[in-house]
Design an enzyme around this catalytic site. Structure first.
Site, PDB file in Angstrom:
ATOM      1  N   GLY A 102      -5.491   3.757  -8.954  1.00 41.50           N
ATOM      2  CA  GLY A 102      -5.392   3.859 -10.409  1.00 41.50           C
ATOM      3  C   GLY A 102      -5.764   2.555 -11.086  1.00 41.50           C
ATOM      4  N   HIS A 157      -1.022 -11.699   9.058  1.00 40.28           N
ATOM      5  CA  HIS A 157      -0.484 -11.054   7.860  1.00 40.28           C
ATOM      6  C   HIS A 157       0.810 -10.309   8.186  1.00 40.28           C
ATOM      7  CE1 HIS A 157      -4.970 -11.067   7.151  1.00 40.28           C
ATOM      8  NE2 HIS A 157      -4.505 -11.817   6.180  1.00 40.28           N
ATOM      9  N   ARG A 171      -7.471   4.277   4.677  1.00 38.11           N
ATOM     10  CA  ARG A 171      -6.016   4.352   4.793  1.00 38.11           C
ATOM     11  C   ARG A 171      -5.527   5.794   4.844  1.00 38.11           C
ATOM     12  NH1 ARG A 171      -3.145  -0.420   3.528  1.00 38.11           N
ATOM     13  NH2 ARG A 171      -4.480  -2.122   2.812  1.00 38.11           N
ATOM     14  N   GLY A 226      -1.804   3.378  -3.072  1.00 37.97           N
ATOM     15  CA  GLY A 226      -1.424   3.529  -4.463  1.00 37.97           C
ATOM     16  C   GLY A 226      -2.148   2.643  -5.448  1.00 37.97           C
ATOM     17  N   ASP A 229      -8.501  14.387  -2.146  1.00 42.72           N
ATOM     18  CA  ASP A 229      -8.879  13.009  -1.854  1.00 42.72           C
ATOM     19  C   ASP A 229      -8.938  12.198  -3.146  1.00 42.72           C
ATOM     20  OD1 ASP A 229     -10.071  10.804  -0.256  1.00 42.72           O
ATOM     21  OD2 ASP A 229     -11.778  11.211  -1.579  1.00 42.72           O
ATOM     22  N   GLY A 261     -10.347   9.286  -4.011  1.00 41.89           N
ATOM     23  CA  GLY A 261     -11.661   8.792  -4.393  1.00 41.89           C
ATOM     24  C   GLY A 261     -12.549   9.881  -4.936  1.00 41.89           C
ATOM     25  N   GLY A 273     -19.286   2.065   4.573  1.00 40.90           N
ATOM     26  CA  GLY A 273     -17.953   2.573   4.859  1.00 40.90           C
ATOM     27  C   GLY A 273     -17.853   3.392   6.128  1.00 40.90           C
TER      28      GLY A 273
END
Length: 569
Positions: free
Chosen positions: A402, A222, A538, A399, A551, A553, A485
Site C-alpha cells: 500500500g 539481519h 514473499r 504489508g 495477488d 501486485g 524477478g
C-alpha cells in the site's frame, strides 16, 4: 528487552550517521547527493579507472560505508537500517564514481539490493555508463552446496573489496576487475554464531530471541535463522564448528596460503575474537596451511548483536598480491596511503572524461505529451487504493504494498509535473520509472521501475507513440519483469496480468476502448489466478494458505488500469 541506545530520534539515525562520517572524514569522503545517502571517496571519479560501487542497508558498519577509499570501493549507496538503498541513490553513486572505464557493482546477495542495483544499472546504461555485477555469497550455511550462488554475502565481502579495489587501482579494465572480484568471492567462505539479538532503532525491539545460555550457529547479519540452536559452547568448540564447514568446502592442501578474518558482530570483546583466532591458527597449522594475512576486529556488524564469524579466503598468486596492496578508508588502512586530493571543479563532472555520467536532458517534441497528462491524472488517484493493497499484502506478504504504491504514485506525479508539457515519451517513462522505484525501495517498486525503463528503451527512437504501440510497450515491461524477478505465467504475480493486458491490447486502435479492454483483462487475470498458490516472492512463503487470495501486485496493476480507463473515458 528495553531500548537502550545512544541516539537522537530513531527516524534520523541513518541520516545523522552519514552526516557524522562526512564531518569526521572530509579528507576521505564526500556526498554525491543532497540527502547524503550516496557517498564517494573524496577524489572520485578517478579518471581512467574502473569505479566500484557497493551498498546495502545501514546498521553494519564498517560494512558498505566503511570501505569507500583508495584501493577499495569508490562509492556507496545506503538505505535505512537493514533496508536496500533506492535505485536512484545507487545511480547517483555510480555517476559520481564513473571515471570513464565503467563501474563494478559489488555487494551482498539480498533480494532488495539485487533488484535496485539492477535497476540502477538500467538507468545509467541509458546514460552511457557500462556496469558489471558481482555478488558476495560467502555465508556457508545460508544455502547448501550446489546452490552457492543463492547464499548471502556477509563479512567475507571485505576480501572482494580488497582485491577488486587493488585491481582497479592498478588500472585493470572492467572485465578484469569483475573477474578478480568473482574469483575472490568463489574462494571465500564465512560462518558465524549469534549470542544476542540486534535491536532496530525504529522498532525498539529485538530482531530475534535467544534463551539465557543459548547460541545460534549460522545466524545472518539481519537476524535470519541459523542451522543450529543450542547451549553455548567454548571458543574452541565454536571455532571447530566453523572450520569443519569452511575447510570442508575450500579443502586447502598443505602449503596453500589463506587469509583469515575473525569478525565481531558488534558487541563482542576483542579478547574473545583473539581466542577464536588462536584456534583457527592451531587447526590450520596442523594441516600445514599457511596464514598469509590475518584480520581481527569488527568488519561487518549487526548493530549491537553479540557474536562472531570466521571468513577464510583461499589464495592464488594474483589474489595474494592484491590482498597485500595498500588501501585506506576511514575504517581500514594498510600500507602507505596518504589522503587523496579532493576532486576539484576543473576535474569536471563525474564521467567527464567519457562525456557520460550526468543524466541526459529531457527532450522536447513540440507537441503536448498525452502520456504525461494521462499519467499525472491517474497517479493523483492511486493513493486512494493504499489501504486495500496494504490489507491484501498483509495476508500474503509483508504489508508494505500500500505504501509502495501510494508513495510511488505521488512521487511519479511530482516528477512528471516538473517535466515540460512536450517531454519526449521515453523521458516521461524513464522519469516515472526512477521516481516510482525510489519512493519506497522494495521488490515490487524495483521490478515496476525496471519494466518501465524497458518500455522507455523500446520507444527511445520513436518520434511519437500511439495506442497501437501499447501492446509492444506492455510486452517490454513484461519481459523485463520476468527477467529480473524470475516469475512465469501461472506463478500468481502481476506478470499474469501484464500478459493478459498485452494480449488484450494487440491490434488496439481507439484509446478509450483499449483502456477498457486492458482493465477488463487485468480483472480477469486477478480472478483466474486467485485460486492458485503463489510461486514467487514473499507470497510463496505462505504456501497453500494463499490459495483463494487475490495477488496484491496484480490488484495494484488492475487499479492502475482502472484509473487510466476512467481518466480517458
Amino acid at each position: 528487552m528495553a531500548l537502550k541506545k545512544i541516539i537522537n530520534r530513531p527516524e534520523d539515525f541513518v541520516d545523522e550517521v552519514t552526516e557524522s562520517l562526512l564531518m569526521a572524514h572530509p579528507d576521505r569522503l564526500r556526498a554525491a547527493t543532497a540527502d547524503r545517502r550516496a557517498l564517494v571517496r573524496a577524489d572520485a571519479p578517478v579518471r581512467g579507472r574502473v569505479g566500484i560501487v557497493t551498498g546495502g542497508g545501514s546498521g553494519h558498519l564498517p560494512l558498505f560505508l566503511g570501505y569507500v577509499g583508495q584501493g577499495l570501493a569508490t562509492g556507496v549507496a545506503v538505505g535505512n537500517v537493514f533496508s536496500s538503498p533506492s535505485a536512484e541513490q545507487i545511480a547517483a553513486a555510480t555517476r559520481a564514481s564513473h571515471g570513464g572505464a565503467g563501474v563494478l557493482y559489488l555487494y551482498g546477495n539480498y533480494g532488495g539490493d539485487v533488484y535496485n542495483f539492477d535497476l540502477a544499472g538500467d538507468v545509467v546504461a541509458a546514460e552511457g555508463i557500462e556496469t558489471a555485477t558481482v555478488l558476495g555469497t560467502d555465508d556457508v550455511l545460508s544455502a547448501p552446496r550446489g546452490k552457492e550462488a543463492t547464499r548471502r554475502g556477509v563479512a567475507g565481502l571485505f576480501f572482494a573489496y580488497k582485491t577488486a579495489g587493488a585491481a582497479a587501482e592498478r588500472g585493470d579494465d572492467l572485465e578484469k576487475v569483475r573477474s578478480v572480484a568473482q574469483r575472490t568471492v568463489d574462494a571465500t567462505r564465512t560462518m558465524g554464531v549469534g549470542l544476542s539479538p540486534t535491536i532496530l532503532p525504529a522498532a525498539g525491539e529485538p530482531t530475534f530471541t535467544l534463551d539465557e545460555g543459548e547460541m545460534e550457529v549460522g545466524i545472518g547479519i539481519h537476524g535470519e535463522p541459523g542451522s543450529h540452536r543450542g547451549p553455548l559452547e567454548t571458543a574452541d568448540q565454536i571455532t571447530d564448528r566453523f572450520l569443519t564447514e569452511i575447510l570442508g568446502e575450500l579443502d586447502p592442501e598443505a602449503g596453500d596460503r589463506v587469509v583469515v578474518l575473525v569478525n565481531g558482530l558488534g558487541s563482542t570483546p576483542l579478547e574473545e575474537l583473539y581466542l577464536i583466532y588462536r584456534r583457527v591458527h592451531q587447526v590450520l597449522g596442523e594441516r600445514g596451511v599457511v596464514i598469509h594475512r590475518r584480520y581481527i576486529g569488527e568488519f561487518a556488524t549487526s548493530l549491537e548483536m553479540a557474536g562472531a564469524s570466521v571468513s577464510v579466503l583461499l589464495l592464488d598468486d594474483e589474489l595474494a598480491e592484491l590482498i597485500d596492496a595498500p588501501a585506506a578508508s576511514p575504517f581500514f588502512g594498510q600500507g602507505n596511503t596518504p589522503a587523496p586530493s579532493a576532486r576539484t571543479e576543473e576535474a569536471g563532472a563525474p564521467g567527464a572524461e567519457s562525456g557520460a555520467g550526468a543524466a541526459p536532458a529531457v527532450r522536447r517534441t513540440g507537441s503536448v505529451s498525452a502520456l504525461r497528462t494521462t499519467l499525472i491524472a491517474a497517479m493523483e488517484r492511486m493513493p486512494s487504493h493504499a489501504e486495500e493493497l496494504r490489507l491484501l499484502d498483509s495476508r500474503l506478504g509483508d504489508g508494505d504494498l500500500g505504501i509502495t504504491v501510494s508513495s510511488g504514485a505521488s512521487a511519479v506525479r511530482e516528477v512528471l509535473l516538473t517535466l515540460p508539457e512536450d517531454a519526449h515519451h521515453a523521458d516521461v517513462l524513464r522519469a516515472a520509472a526512477t521516481a516510482f522505484a525510489a519512493a519506497n525501495p522494495s521488490t515490487f517498486a524495483a521490478l515496476t521501475g525496471a519494466g518501465l525503463l524497458a518500455a522507455a528503451a523500446e520507444c527511445e527512437e520513436s518520434d511519437s507513440i500511439s495506442v497501437r504501440d501499447a501492446a509492444r510497450l506492455t510486452a517490454a515491461v513484461s519481459r523485463r519483469v520476468r527477467e529480473r524477478g524470475g516469475a512465469e505465467p501461472g506463478d500468481k504475480t502481476f506478470v499474469d496480468g501484464l500478459l493478459s493486458v498485452e494480449e488484450a491490447l494487440s491490434g488496439a486502435q481507439d484509446p478509450r476502448a483499449a483502456a477498457r479492454d486492458a482493465a477488463s483483462a487485468a480483472g480477469r487475470a486477478v480472478e483466474e489466478t486467485s485460486g492458485l498458490t503463489s510461486a514467487r516472492g514473499r507470497a510463496a512463503w505462505v504456501g497453500e494458505r494463499g490459495a483463494g487470495e487475490r495477488d496484491p501486485g496484480s490488484v495494484a496493476l488492475l487499479r492502475f488500469l482502472e484509473e487510466l480507463r476512467d481518466v480517458l473515458s
